[in-house]
Design an enzyme around this catalytic site. Structure first.
Site, PDB file in Angstrom:
ATOM      1  N   CYS A 128       9.405  -3.927 -35.921  1.00 24.34           N
ATOM      2  CA  CYS A 128       9.293  -4.983 -34.912  1.00 24.34           C
ATOM      3  C   CYS A 128       9.165  -4.383 -33.507  1.00 24.34           C
ATOM      4  CB  CYS A 128      10.450  -5.970 -35.022  1.00 24.34           C
ATOM      5  SG  CYS A 128      10.130  -7.531 -34.155  1.00 24.34           S
ATOM      6  N   HIS A 240      10.618  -7.484 -40.699  1.00 16.04           N
ATOM      7  CA  HIS A 240      11.945  -6.865 -40.844  1.00 16.04           C
ATOM      8  C   HIS A 240      12.369  -6.779 -42.308  1.00 16.04           C
ATOM      9  CE1 HIS A 240      13.415  -7.036 -36.581  1.00 16.04           C
ATOM     10  NE2 HIS A 240      12.518  -7.999 -36.485  1.00 16.04           N
ATOM     11  N   GLU A 242      14.683  -5.000 -43.580  1.00 13.26           N
ATOM     12  CA  GLU A 242      16.133  -4.812 -43.719  1.00 13.26           C
ATOM     13  C   GLU A 242      16.900  -6.127 -43.716  1.00 13.26           C
ATOM     14  OE1 GLU A 242      15.341  -5.547 -39.635  1.00 13.26           O
ATOM     15  OE2 GLU A 242      14.428  -4.071 -40.979  1.00 13.26           O
TER      16      GLU A 242
END
Length: 314
Positions: A128, A240, A242
């Protein structure tokens, strides 16, 4: 003045390189609290790392050391000499190359280009904000982004025609993961700036990077969501991976297929980090710098976008 010594040390590692380093250590850049929701949380805190990035690296078999902002070139040279790769996380910053995470990203980007040029495989992954800062570092800090609205948006990826065979991510990706990523809304997007195709070309980003995937925002604007450097092991993801397994405040995708496919990106990155033999000369130095030396703070109850964070007073 540090460059000759630095190159000598790096070249000494290259001659001893192993294809499979089974103890990879990854540096994750800290970022200034000033640009976050933690600005008034604790007065002595200066920077942070969201725990989800650390957990993702650890789940893929790596250990983490924090890499601090606003340090000298010598500091970043020393970091690159010791760790096996760098993760530039998402977040917020002033979008310049002179301070904060922008400065540390630019320093590491330039150093990493140099050592890759002498055949030392040193990867960088940007997520990002990290995706955005890597792009800026490659064009001397210019700002190439357009306003958009991809905030809280879960999307499937669209492969750019002709890039599947060129892509280091997709070329050997298992078919079941590829199918999930291209057909199901499993990538979590949280950004209000987008890399448009027209700007990508007009600002000569296509000279350094390949655009691998695209997406559309809430207003149907097409943006580039995955980039890979043509000649370096540098990758940027606008989404993202994660968050799928480790963040719960937003409506990120948490299905089995979302978590399974997201895992691939960190597994791939840590495996790339295994391809160099950078190391800490002293075990005691590594032990003192590992993220394990720092406590985590539960911030989810404060309605933060993160569940847990590592805070630093430097």
């Amino acid at each position: 003045m540090y460059l000759p010594v630095f190159l000598t040390l790096i070249l000494s590692f290259v001659t001893k390189v192993t294809i499979c380093n089974e103890r990879p250590v990854i540096g994750i850049l800290t970022q200034e609290v000033y640009w976050s929701s933690f600005r008034n949380f604790k007065p002595f805190i200066k920077s942070y790392i969201a725990t989800s990035y650390v957990k993702s690296i650890e789940a893929s078999g790596g250990r983490v050391v924090p890499v601090f902002t606003n340090r000298t070139t010598k500091y970043y040279m020393d970091v690159v000499r010791k760790v096996n790769g760098i993760l530039v996380p998402g977040g917020g910053c002033a979008f310049n190359m002179s301070s904060g995470i922008g400065q540390s990203t630019n320093e590491i980007f330039q150093i990493s280009k140099l050592i890759n040029n002498v055949n030392d495989h040193f990867p960088i992954l940007g997520i990002c904000l990290g995706f955005e800062l890597l792009l800026m570092a490659s064009i001397k800090g210019k700002f190439p982004f357009s306003k958009c609205n991809a905030q809280d948006l879960n999307l499937p990826l669209t492969l750019v025609p002709g890039m599947e065979e060129k892509s280091v991510l997709f070329r050997n990706m298992p078919k079941d993961i590829r199918n999930i990523l291209l057909t199901k809304p499993v990538t979590a997007n949280h950004h209000l700036k987008c890399m448009r195709k027209a700007n990508f070309t007009s600002m000569n980003l296509d000279k350094f990077w390949n655009p691998i995937t695209t997406n559309r925002d809430k207003y149907n604007l097409t943006f580039i969501s995955t980039i890979e450097a043509k000649n370096y092991p540098f990758v940027g993801l606008q989404f993202h991976p994660e968050k799928n397994a480790y963040e719960w405040e937003k409506d990120d995708p948490h299905s089995w297929s979302a978590i399974y496919s997201a895992r691939y990106f960190y597994d791939w990155f840590v495996n790339e980090c295994r391809r160099n033999n950078h190391r800490y000369i002293k075990k005691s130095t590594l032990e003192n710098e590992l993220i394990y030396n720092y406590p985590t703070t539960y911030v989810g109850k404060l309605k933060s976008v993160f569940e847990q964070v590592y805070f630093f007073n430097e």
